[in-house]
Design a protein around this motif. Structure first.
Motif, short mmCIF file in Angstrom:
data_model
loop_
_atom_site.label_atom_id
_atom_site.label_comp_id
_atom_site.label_asym_id
_atom_site.label_seq_id
_atom_site.Cartn_x
_atom_site.Cartn_y
_atom_site.Cartn_z
N MET A 39 -2.44 130.61 70.12
CA MET A 39 -3.32 129.41 69.75
C MET A 39 -3.18 128.33 70.85
N GLY A 40 -1.45 128.10 71.08
CA GLY A 40 -1.27 127.32 72.19
C GLY A 40 -1.40 127.62 73.57
N ASP A 41 -1.46 129.07 73.62
CA ASP A 41 -2.03 129.49 75.19
C ASP A 41 -3.26 128.91 75.49
N ILE A 42 -4.19 129.05 74.38
CA ILE A 42 -5.64 128.95 74.65
C ILE A 42 -5.97 127.35 74.93
N ILE A 43 -5.09 126.55 73.95
CA ILE A 43 -5.20 125.07 74.44
C ILE A 43 -4.57 124.85 75.83
N ASP A 44 -3.36 125.16 76.15
CA ASP A 44 -2.83 125.26 77.57
C ASP A 44 -3.92 125.84 78.62
N PHE A 45 -4.57 126.80 78.48
CA PHE A 45 -5.54 127.33 79.42
C PHE A 45 -6.81 126.18 79.54
N PHE A 46 -7.24 125.72 78.36
CA PHE A 46 -8.40 124.85 78.76
C PHE A 46 -7.65 123.51 79.15
N LEU A 47 -6.47 123.09 78.86
CA LEU A 47 -6.03 121.74 79.35
C LEU A 47 -5.80 121.95 80.77
N GLY A 48 -5.64 123.21 81.45
CA GLY A 48 -5.37 123.43 82.71
C GLY A 48 -6.76 123.62 83.54
N ASN A 49 -7.60 123.87 82.93
CA ASN A 49 -9.01 123.92 83.65
C ASN A 49 -10.11 122.84 83.02
N PRO A 50 -10.03 121.42 83.79
CA PRO A 50 -10.90 120.50 83.48
C PRO A 50 -12.35 120.78 83.41
N PHE A 51 -12.71 121.81 84.35
CA PHE A 51 -14.10 122.17 84.49
C PHE A 51 -14.52 122.70 83.19
N LEU A 52 -13.61 123.58 82.53
CA LEU A 52 -14.24 123.95 81.39
C LEU A 52 -14.13 123.15 80.11
N ILE A 53 -13.29 122.14 80.40
CA ILE A 53 -13.53 120.87 79.17
C ILE A 53 -14.91 120.24 79.35
N ILE A 54 -15.30 119.99 80.67
CA ILE A 54 -16.46 119.38 80.62
C ILE A 54 -17.55 120.14 80.37
N ILE A 55 -17.58 121.59 80.55
CA ILE A 55 -18.63 122.53 80.05
C ILE A 55 -18.70 122.39 78.46
N LEU A 56 -17.54 122.47 77.93
CA LEU A 56 -17.50 122.50 76.38
C LEU A 56 -17.87 121.28 75.66
N ILE A 57 -17.88 120.00 76.46
CA ILE A 57 -18.11 118.90 76.07
C ILE A 57 -19.55 118.76 75.96
N GLY A 58 -20.33 119.26 77.06
CA GLY A 58 -21.89 119.37 77.24
C GLY A 58 -22.23 120.24 76.33
N ILE A 59 -21.81 121.40 75.98
CA ILE A 59 -22.35 121.92 74.84
C ILE A 59 -22.52 121.72 73.64
N VAL A 60 -21.31 120.91 73.18
CA VAL A 60 -21.15 120.35 71.77
C VAL A 60 -22.06 118.93 71.88
N SER A 61 -22.04 118.39 72.87
CA SER A 61 -23.07 117.04 72.70
C SER A 61 -24.67 117.46 72.66
N SER A 62 -24.87 118.66 73.41
CA SER A 62 -26.10 119.31 73.26
C SER A 62 -26.49 119.65 71.78
N MET A 63 -25.42 120.26 71.04
CA MET A 63 -25.88 120.82 69.84
C MET A 63 -26.06 119.56 68.72
N LEU A 64 -25.06 118.58 69.16
CA LEU A 64 -25.25 117.45 68.17
C LEU A 64 -26.55 116.52 68.37
N GLY A 65 -27.09 116.61 69.76
CA GLY A 65 -28.40 115.88 69.95
C GLY A 65 -29.65 116.53 69.27
N ARG A 66 -29.59 117.95 69.48
CA ARG A 66 -30.48 118.81 68.89
C ARG A 66 -30.65 118.47 67.06
N LYS A 67 -29.26 118.43 66.59
CA LYS A 67 -29.09 118.22 65.13
C LYS A 67 -29.98 116.59 64.75
N LYS A 68 -29.59 115.79 65.66
CA LYS A 68 -30.06 114.34 65.29
C LYS A 68 -31.57 114.47 65.77
#
Length: 166
Positions: free
Chosen positions: A1-30
């Protein structure tokens, strides 16, 4: 589990993509919650509207849920007649105004045309000092004139070279 978090923290581009996916899901729900809100009139499917219209056309043989109370046709008829009369009056006034403007435009156009014809006739008058009919040359006469100027003019050797370059 710690390896996955370190992997995502090491790649800021993936963090931006994940934030975009989560925000679009919340926007559809609203959006779905807002569309279900009873703020506006209820939306009907076109099939339901067609069934209602067919039910009215068949003399209301089928007893469905009663529609919301609406003003009776008898109450709307005088208002509709008044509105129709007002729109007819406004339309007639606009038509009359347009006809008046068209007549004014036609008169002005005829006046300007007559004025232009008078000027043209005065200019084309042979006695007028403004108009003089000039010589008319054709293509053949111009070519002959150039040839004759070369033949009758001074020899080429005596003409300066710089004058011809200009």
């Amino acid at each position: 589990m710690g390896d996955i978090i370190d992997f995502f923290l090491g790649n800021p581009f993936l963090i931006i993509i994940l934030i975009g996916i989560v925000s679009s899901m919340l926007g559809r729900k609203k959006q779905s919650q807002q569309s279900d809100a009873p703020n506006g009139p209820p939306k009907k499917k076109w099939q339901d509207v067609m069934r209602e219209l067919q039910g009215e056309g068949q003399g209301n043989q089928q007893q469905g849920p009663a529609p919301a109370p609406v003003r009776k046709v008898e109450q709307q008829a005088p208002q509709a007649a008044e509105i129709i009369d007002e729109t007819k009056n406004e339309a007639n006034q606009r038509i009359a105004e347009l006809r008046r403007l068209q007549q004014k435009y036609d008169q002005e156009r005829l006046y300007q045309k007559a004025k232009a014809d008078n000027i043209a006739s005065a200019i084309s008058d042979n006695r007028s000092p403004v108009y003089r009919k000039g010589p008319s040359f054709g293509k053949k006469q111009l070519i002959d004139g150039i040839i004759m100027s070369e033949v009758l003019g001074p020899p080429r050797a005596k003409r300066s070279l710089q004058r011809s370059r200009k």
